[in-house]
Design a protein around this motif. Structure first.
Motif, mmCIF file in Angstrom:
data_model
loop_
_atom_site.group_PDB
_atom_site.id
_atom_site.type_symbol
_atom_site.label_atom_id
_atom_site.label_comp_id
_atom_site.label_asym_id
_atom_site.label_seq_id
_atom_site.Cartn_x
_atom_site.Cartn_y
_atom_site.Cartn_z
ATOM 1 N N PRO A 6 54.683 33.450 56.320
ATOM 2 C CA PRO A 6 53.082 32.403 56.375
ATOM 3 C C PRO A 6 53.346 31.089 56.716
ATOM 4 O O PRO A 6 53.894 30.615 55.718
ATOM 5 C CB PRO A 6 52.105 32.536 55.592
ATOM 6 C CG PRO A 6 52.543 33.386 53.642
ATOM 7 C CD PRO A 6 54.064 33.270 54.276
ATOM 8 N N VAL A 7 52.129 30.885 56.908
ATOM 9 C CA VAL A 7 52.470 29.166 58.015
ATOM 10 C C VAL A 7 50.856 28.544 57.637
ATOM 11 O O VAL A 7 50.602 29.099 57.907
ATOM 12 C CB VAL A 7 53.469 28.506 58.757
ATOM 13 C CG1 VAL A 7 54.573 29.183 58.753
ATOM 14 C CG2 VAL A 7 52.905 28.824 59.984
ATOM 15 N N ILE A 8 50.924 27.421 57.210
ATOM 16 C CA ILE A 8 49.829 26.624 57.232
ATOM 17 C C ILE A 8 49.603 26.368 58.898
ATOM 18 O O ILE A 8 50.471 25.254 59.448
ATOM 19 C CB ILE A 8 48.735 25.677 56.824
ATOM 20 C CG1 ILE A 8 49.186 26.090 54.981
ATOM 21 C CG2 ILE A 8 47.753 24.109 56.764
ATOM 22 C CD1 ILE A 8 48.862 24.588 54.320
ATOM 23 N N HIS A 222 54.347 22.653 62.182
ATOM 24 C CA HIS A 222 53.274 23.390 61.585
ATOM 25 C C HIS A 222 53.725 23.407 59.747
ATOM 26 O O HIS A 222 55.313 22.286 59.530
ATOM 27 C CB HIS A 222 52.799 24.960 61.834
ATOM 28 C CG HIS A 222 54.579 25.964 61.447
ATOM 29 N ND1 HIS A 222 55.615 25.895 62.721
ATOM 30 C CD2 HIS A 222 55.499 26.058 60.753
ATOM 31 C CE1 HIS A 222 56.359 26.646 62.350
ATOM 32 N NE2 HIS A 222 56.884 26.369 60.821
ATOM 33 N N TRP A 223 53.044 24.085 58.833
ATOM 34 C CA TRP A 223 53.714 23.541 57.501
ATOM 35 C C TRP A 223 53.878 24.928 56.990
ATOM 36 O O TRP A 223 52.953 26.307 56.552
ATOM 37 C CB TRP A 223 52.848 22.929 56.766
ATOM 38 C CG TRP A 223 52.697 22.153 56.761
ATOM 39 C CD1 TRP A 223 51.305 20.855 58.014
ATOM 40 C CD2 TRP A 223 52.601 20.347 56.539
ATOM 41 N NE1 TRP A 223 51.995 20.178 58.013
ATOM 42 C CE2 TRP A 223 52.550 19.115 56.337
ATOM 43 C CE3 TRP A 223 53.748 20.239 54.721
ATOM 44 C CZ2 TRP A 223 53.107 18.078 56.424
ATOM 45 C CZ3 TRP A 223 54.271 19.226 55.105
ATOM 46 C CH2 TRP A 223 53.524 17.871 55.312
ATOM 47 N N GLU A 224 55.630 25.451 56.539
ATOM 48 C CA GLU A 224 55.709 26.554 55.948
ATOM 49 C C GLU A 224 55.325 26.908 54.055
ATOM 50 O O GLU A 224 55.216 25.664 53.859
ATOM 51 C CB GLU A 224 57.464 26.346 55.808
ATOM 52 C CG GLU A 224 57.835 27.757 55.307
ATOM 53 C CD GLU A 224 59.532 27.798 54.045
ATOM 54 O OE1 GLU A 224 59.116 28.925 54.085
ATOM 55 O OE2 GLU A 224 59.917 26.955 55.259
ATOM 56 N N ALA A 374 57.950 21.822 58.438
ATOM 57 C CA ALA A 374 58.746 21.883 59.751
ATOM 58 C C ALA A 374 58.334 21.077 61.176
ATOM 59 O O ALA A 374 57.076 21.116 61.579
ATOM 60 C CB ALA A 374 58.548 23.715 59.304
ATOM 61 N N ALA A 375 59.657 21.399 61.840
ATOM 62 C CA ALA A 375 59.124 20.711 63.251
ATOM 63 C C ALA A 375 58.862 21.299 63.942
ATOM 64 O O ALA A 375 58.781 22.001 64.210
ATOM 65 C CB ALA A 375 60.551 20.154 63.710
#
Length: 375
Positions: A6-8, A222-224, A374-375
């Motif tokens: 899941p990521v934000i 995004h953000w892991e 994350a890039a």
């Protein structure tokens, strides 16, 4: 089959158009206190009632770090005869105030992620107080956005958003959803006692949204979500006794405990070590050196608490860059506070940077969400 990461994907923010400065708030409260003291002068002189002390800008800023707060109902809050939010009651076929705030924050998050509401599977409305018991606020927000799937409300006071993020992440990991909106509309001025000198300045109103998704559909950057952890320890030191069993009884009208009450010194003494240890322990379990954290997005309740928690976690006095604050302009916005901080102070981080979103409050409750850019 391995679990889905899941990521934000994005966060959204709705800020009310009106703001109340400390000077405005103090003028309102002091007018009320002076009237009260004059009306009860005889009883105060006889020792039957305590005189109300006046508030001041200096007192508020020293006690909390709050300088102003955004609100949904400015005129009524500042009226010494009312000192509570007031707006016309809306008919059932019109969107409720709380849902409207949530929809605006959600649309902001969806737009940032380039996501259509049809892509979202679920809506969680996670907030410290709900406008009504049912239908669920989440379902109303879901309907207004045109989202299929499901929605439900959850309340863990100031930790509601992080509890919601873990719940959403678990839905993603299990394959029960691929895109989940965690929406936190907070009309916090509605449960504040504006006639209490020790707390009349604390709260503001706002709404946030967090879009939690499966990594394979997430936009870039995004953000892991590296890890989540939740904790609750029962305490009476922050409490609100308002509810459907007592709201209509004559004896409950006007009683202070049907609004926000707290034992502030006890909360500070007990919550700071609990939260500091929770962040450090969770970091260790994830193989992360707490001192290496690029940023801490903490619950925005009290400037002193955040300063001490950050220092204990990082091992040094945190800079504004390491532990940013929005408390000064937003006030305490329960579950939304740490999300506002993340929303406003996360774009500048580089790929690979690790930080923690942390909330804490009544319950006691606390939640940590470690994230990696994350890039």
């Amino acid at each position: 089959m391995s679990a889905i990461t899941p990521v934000i994907s994005a966060t959204g923010l709705f800020t009310p158009p009106d703001s109340i400065s400390n000077a405005e708030l103090v003028a309102s409260y002091n007018t009320y206190a002076e009237r009260y003291n004059a009306q009860h002068a005889a009883a105060i002189a006889a020792g039957d009632l305590a005189e109300l002390a006046l508030s001041s800008v200096e007192f508020i800023e020293k006690a909390s770090g709050v300088k102003s707060r955004f609100v949904m109902s400015k005129a009524a809050l500042l009226d010494p005869n009312v000192m509570a939010p007031r707006w016309a009651e809306r008919p059932n076929d019109e969107i409720s105030v709380m849902a409207e705030m949530g929809v605006l924050a959600a649309r902001d998050a969806l737009a940032k992620a380039g996501r259509d509401p049809a892509d979202v599977d679920a809506v969680l409305c996670a907030a410290s107080n709900m406008q009504r018991p049912y239908p669920a606020m989440a379902i109303e927000i879901q309907n207004a956005l045109g989202i299929e799937g499901f929605g439900f409300d959850m309340n863990v006071a100031c930790s509601s958003a992080t509890f919601g993020i873990q719940t959403a992440a678990d839905f993603i990991r299990s394959g029960n959803a691929r895109s989940v909106l965690v929406v936190s509309p907070e009309i916090c001025t509605g449960h504040n006692n504006m006639r209490n000198r020790d707390s009349h300045f604390i709260f503001g109103d706002v709404a946030t949204a967090v879009l939690v998704e499966a990594v394979d559909m997430a936009p870039h950057p995004h953000w892991e979500i590296v890890g989540t952890r939740l904790k609750t320890v029962y305490s009476n030191n922050i409490r609100n006794n308002f509810g459907f069993l007592n709201c209509a009884t004559p004896e409950s009208v006007g009683t202070d405990d049907k609004l926000f009450v707290q034992e502030g010194r006890k909360v500070f003494k007990e919550v700071v070590p609990m939260v500091s240890a929770m962040i450090a322990d969770h970091a260790a379990a994830l193989g992360i050196d707490p001192a290496s954290l690029r940023r801490l997005w903490l619950h925005q309740a009290n400037q002193g608490m955040n300063r001490l928690i950050s220092q204990r976690v990082l091992g040094h006095e945190a800079s504004e860059d390491e532990s940013p604050t929005v408390l000064d302009t937003y006030g305490n916005t329960p579950s939304a506070g740490s999300i506002i901080a993340f929303n406003r102070y996360s774009d500048d981080l580089a790929a690979g940077d690790v930080g923690v979103i942390c909330s804490f409050g009544a319950g006691y409750s606390a939640g940590t969400v470690f994230v990696r850019k994350a890039a």
